[in-house]
Write a protein that holds these residues in place. Sequence first.
Motif, PDB file in Angstrom:
ATOM      1  N   GLU A  49      99.169  45.218   1.927  1.00 40.70           N
ATOM      2  CA  GLU A  49      98.090  45.258   2.919  1.00 40.70           C
ATOM      3  C   GLU A  49      97.686  46.694   3.241  1.00 40.70           C
ATOM      4  O   GLU A  49      96.526  46.968   3.542  1.00 40.70           O
ATOM      5  N   LYS A  50      98.641  47.624   3.144  1.00 44.39           N
ATOM      6  CA  LYS A  50      98.333  49.026   3.416  1.00 44.39           C
ATOM      7  C   LYS A  50      97.419  49.636   2.354  1.00 44.39           C
ATOM      8  O   LYS A  50      96.890  50.725   2.542  1.00 44.39           O
ATOM      9  N   LEU A  51      97.251  48.931   1.245  1.00 43.09           N
ATOM     10  CA  LEU A  51      96.362  49.405   0.184  1.00 43.09           C
ATOM     11  C   LEU A  51      95.017  48.687   0.188  1.00 43.09           C
ATOM     12  O   LEU A  51      94.155  48.992  -0.634  1.00 43.09           O
ATOM     13  N   SER A  52      94.840  47.734   1.116  1.00 38.27           N
ATOM     14  CA  SER A  52      93.646  46.880   1.080  1.00 38.27           C
ATOM     15  C   SER A  52      92.355  47.654   1.339  1.00 38.27           C
ATOM     16  O   SER A  52      91.284  47.226   0.918  1.00 38.27           O
ATOM     17  N   ASP A  64     104.768  52.427 -16.518  1.00 40.98           N
ATOM     18  CA  ASP A  64     106.026  52.862 -17.121  1.00 40.98           C
ATOM     19  C   ASP A  64     106.051  52.411 -18.579  1.00 40.98           C
ATOM     20  O   ASP A  64     105.969  51.217 -18.865  1.00 40.98           O
ATOM     21  N   ILE A  65     106.178  53.354 -19.520  1.00 40.72           N
ATOM     22  CA  ILE A  65     106.145  52.988 -20.940  1.00 40.72           C
ATOM     23  C   ILE A  65     107.341  52.124 -21.332  1.00 40.72           C
ATOM     24  O   ILE A  65     107.239  51.268 -22.210  1.00 40.72           O
ATOM     25  N   VAL A  66     108.485  52.300 -20.642  1.00 40.11           N
ATOM     26  CA  VAL A  66     109.666  51.489 -20.954  1.00 40.11           C
ATOM     27  C   VAL A  66     109.462  50.049 -20.496  1.00 40.11           C
ATOM     28  O   VAL A  66     109.987  49.117 -21.108  1.00 40.11           O
ATOM     29  N   ASP A  67     108.705  49.860 -19.443  1.00 39.07           N
ATOM     30  CA  ASP A  67     108.407  48.523 -18.927  1.00 39.07           C
ATOM     31  C   ASP A  67     106.891  48.338 -18.874  1.00 39.07           C
ATOM     32  O   ASP A  67     106.331  47.985 -17.836  1.00 39.07           O
ATOM     33  N   PHE A  68     106.230  48.593 -19.986  1.00 41.84           N
ATOM     34  CA  PHE A  68     104.768  48.598 -20.019  1.00 41.84           C
ATOM     35  C   PHE A  68     104.186  47.266 -19.564  1.00 41.84           C
ATOM     36  O   PHE A  68     103.278  47.225 -18.728  1.00 41.84           O
ATOM     37  N   SER A  69     104.705  46.173 -20.067  1.00 40.21           N
ATOM     38  CA  SER A  69     104.151  44.853 -19.733  1.00 40.21           C
ATOM     39  C   SER A  69     104.446  44.476 -18.292  1.00 40.21           C
ATOM     40  O   SER A  69     103.597  43.900 -17.603  1.00 40.21           O
ATOM     41  N   GLY A  70     105.648  44.803 -17.798  1.00 36.57           N
ATOM     42  CA  GLY A  70     106.039  44.400 -16.458  1.00 36.57           C
ATOM     43  C   GLY A  70     105.431  45.233 -15.357  1.00 36.57           C
ATOM     44  O   GLY A  70     105.319  44.777 -14.219  1.00 36.57           O
ATOM     45  N   SER A  71     105.039  46.487 -15.650  1.00 36.86           N
ATOM     46  CA  SER A  71     104.536  47.388 -14.604  1.00 36.86           C
ATOM     47  C   SER A  71     103.032  47.627 -14.695  1.00 36.86           C
ATOM     48  O   SER A  71     102.519  48.509 -14.011  1.00 36.86           O
ATOM     49  N   PHE A  72     102.323  46.866 -15.506  1.00 36.69           N
ATOM     50  CA  PHE A  72     100.925  47.189 -15.792  1.00 36.69           C
ATOM     51  C   PHE A  72      99.970  46.928 -14.627  1.00 36.69           C
ATOM     52  O   PHE A  72      98.927  47.550 -14.525  1.00 36.69           O
ATOM     53  N   LEU A  73     100.270  46.022 -13.718  1.00 38.94           N
ATOM     54  CA  LEU A  73      99.338  45.653 -12.626  1.00 38.94           C
ATOM     55  C   LEU A  73      98.009  45.158 -13.193  1.00 38.94           C
ATOM     56  O   LEU A  73      96.978  45.811 -13.087  1.00 38.94           O
ATOM     57  N   ALA A  74      98.045  43.983 -13.787  1.00 36.71           N
ATOM     58  CA  ALA A  74      96.854  43.452 -14.449  1.00 36.71           C
ATOM     59  C   ALA A  74      95.693  43.254 -13.486  1.00 36.71           C
ATOM     60  O   ALA A  74      94.532  43.407 -13.859  1.00 36.71           O
ATOM     61  N   ARG A  75      95.976  42.941 -12.212  1.00 35.57           N
ATOM     62  CA  ARG A  75      94.911  42.681 -11.230  1.00 35.57           C
ATOM     63  C   ARG A  75      94.689  43.899 -10.338  1.00 35.57           C
ATOM     64  O   ARG A  75      94.471  43.776  -9.137  1.00 35.57           O
ATOM     65  N   VAL A  76      94.733  45.070 -10.934  1.00 33.74           N
ATOM     66  CA  VAL A  76      94.585  46.301 -10.156  1.00 33.74           C
ATOM     67  C   VAL A  76      93.210  46.407  -9.507  1.00 33.74           C
ATOM     68  O   VAL A  76      93.048  47.048  -8.464  1.00 33.74           O
ATOM     69  N   ARG A  77      92.194  45.761 -10.072  1.00 31.76           N
ATOM     70  CA  ARG A  77      90.849  45.803  -9.486  1.00 31.76           C
ATOM     71  C   ARG A  77      90.797  45.132  -8.118  1.00 31.76           C
ATOM     72  O   ARG A  77      89.910  45.414  -7.311  1.00 31.76           O
ATOM     73  N   ASP A  78      91.725  44.218  -7.829  1.00 35.58           N
ATOM     74  CA  ASP A  78      91.787  43.617  -6.496  1.00 35.58           C
ATOM     75  C   ASP A  78      92.076  44.671  -5.439  1.00 35.58           C
ATOM     76  O   ASP A  78      91.674  44.532  -4.279  1.00 35.58           O
ATOM     77  N   ARG A 106      89.553  49.346  -1.741  1.00 35.55           N
ATOM     78  CA  ARG A 106      88.362  48.790  -2.395  1.00 35.55           C
ATOM     79  C   ARG A 106      87.074  49.185  -1.675  1.00 35.55           C
ATOM     80  O   ARG A 106      85.993  49.109  -2.256  1.00 35.55           O
ATOM     81  N   HIS A 107      87.200  49.604  -0.399  1.00 31.37           N
ATOM     82  CA  HIS A 107      86.027  50.015   0.367  1.00 31.37           C
ATOM     83  C   HIS A 107      85.814  51.524   0.352  1.00 31.37           C
ATOM     84  O   HIS A 107      84.797  52.007   0.847  1.00 31.37           O
ATOM     85  N   GLU A 108      86.767  52.268  -0.156  1.00 31.03           N
ATOM     86  CA  GLU A 108      86.686  53.725  -0.150  1.00 31.03           C
ATOM     87  C   GLU A 108      85.985  54.239  -1.413  1.00 31.03           C
ATOM     88  O   GLU A 108      85.932  53.555  -2.433  1.00 31.03           O
ATOM     89  N   LYS A 109      85.482  55.452  -1.326  1.00 28.24           N
ATOM     90  CA  LYS A 109      85.024  56.163  -2.514  1.00 28.24           C
ATOM     91  C   LYS A 109      86.168  57.049  -2.954  1.00 28.24           C
ATOM     92  O   LYS A 109      86.408  58.113  -2.379  1.00 28.24           O
TER      93      LYS A 109
END
Length: 568
Positions: free
Chosen positions: A185-188, A202-216, A191-194
């Motif tokens: 919530e502290k990051l919400s 993390d390259i060692v955990d590339f799939s697990g740390s990718f944050l696929a929904r980062v645009r949210d 999306r409204h900021e410029k």
Amino acid sequence: MASLSSLSLPHHLPISAPKLPKSCTKPTLILCRVTAQEHHYSRHKASVSETQLSDSVLGPEGTGPAAPTRGQRLLEHHQTLEAAKLVIEENRTSKKKVKKEKPFKVSTAVASCYGCGAPLQTSESDAPGYVALETYELKKKHRQLRTVLCGRCRLLSHGHMITAVGGNGGYSGGKQFVTAEQLREKLSHLRHEKALIIKLVDIVDFSGSFLARVRDLAGANPIILVVTKVDLLPKGTDLNCVGDWVAEATTKKRLNVLSIHLTSSKSLVGIVGVVSEIQKEKKGRDVYILGSANVGKSAFINALLKMMAQNDPAAAAAQKYKPIQSAVPGTTLGPIQINAFLGGGKIYDTPGVHLHHRQAAVVYSEDLPALAPKSRLRGQCFPNYQLASDNGTASKVKSNGLNGFSIFWGGLVRIDILKVLPETCLTFYGPKALQIHVVPTDKADEFYQKELGVLLVPPTGKERADDWRGLETERQLHLSFEEVERPACDVAISGLGWISVEPVSKSMRMSHPNLEVTSGELHLNVHVPKPVETFVRPPMPVGKTGAEWYQYPELTEKEEEARPKWHF
């Protein structure tokens, strides 16, 4: 007095106050009613009611020595007008405030710990942000609260494992904990900021740390993708191949980024390129460092400040109060503002986004350091006939390969080999602290119950092993391959590492060049704790052999233009 009064008035007016005609009284009454009709104008500001006003202005009869002079009438008339104007102006101002209400921004009004971003407090000693009352008062007196490090950060800086995120690190949480949802919530507001977003993976955990929904979280803000910890990749790895592999994976995830940078916060590889890109794309915006928990945000910021300090005195000054680094997920509990640009603008270290599907969300805090590789990865290959020499295992593996065996990766992963080629090889890339054990599948359950907390760690110790919920999630994998010169795929365990699956090992291909195997299917069962996820992905080209088998994709001119460029 009579002579003074006569001198103070115009010569054509009589000394005694005359009766006012009715035409003079009506405007005054109308103006008084304007103020009474303004419902939100407080009653205590109106000195008298409408009846009292008319009495005070006109007098009981409008005659006699008590009747007001024309000067008094004029003064009251102006006071009434000013009151009406004030009410109208307040209405306009309140409407403007409602229309121009802005989204939440990072507040700097409350003093926070510069190490973790938690608000400073003096009441709960076991909670984040705690500072002794004497220290707080002294720093406040000298206006130095921005230089205060809380008690929890002091312990973290000395290697203590103190989790502060409820539900992570094997704990359900308490009053001193914050939830992963509260951190998100502290990051919400982002999306409204410029803002310019630096997204870390993390390259060692590339799939697990990718944050696929980062645009949210980031909204439509531009994103620079920074891949961290490339210094941990196996010796001989060609970063050109890895960079292309990351660009291809990012494109398939449909994430539009400005550029990709392969970096190491430890050796400072690639940091110069990130600094250059930030200066190019910043354009007066603040810079936010975003990523999953334990991806290395604080370490990256320290490396970034170190590189920027060579040319920017503001960054050099900011190095004195750097964010705390720790293996504990949730080290950063609030946005940390860093004044790092001489020309204006700030860098914000943000709380890590906690992903429930990573191993760090289920192991105990004392075992967290075991999940973090501390040196360059070295793949452990199986079958390994030297390690499988007990109980006749070596002879069984030589005759039938890994079929009918189970491989334990510490106490966190179990892989049952159901159907593979006799020449199939599995190579494990992950932290060295997790030992690998191979046992026949029919004895795997008994072995796990007996050795959990002893040989199979984490969890460490029998006490924690008794509370361990076990490997509740099972996933069946059918992996097809069309050539044997390259691995079929990687099986990535979220928050831990990955397993490269080779249909035929390189050593077997070299010793048996006339093998007729060209395609087929491999069957595996993967057991992990709930809710840890397993990802199947194209193989990452690591080690000396990676550059030999990796094939750069053939792209059209349009695809090449849309694909992000990578740097290191």
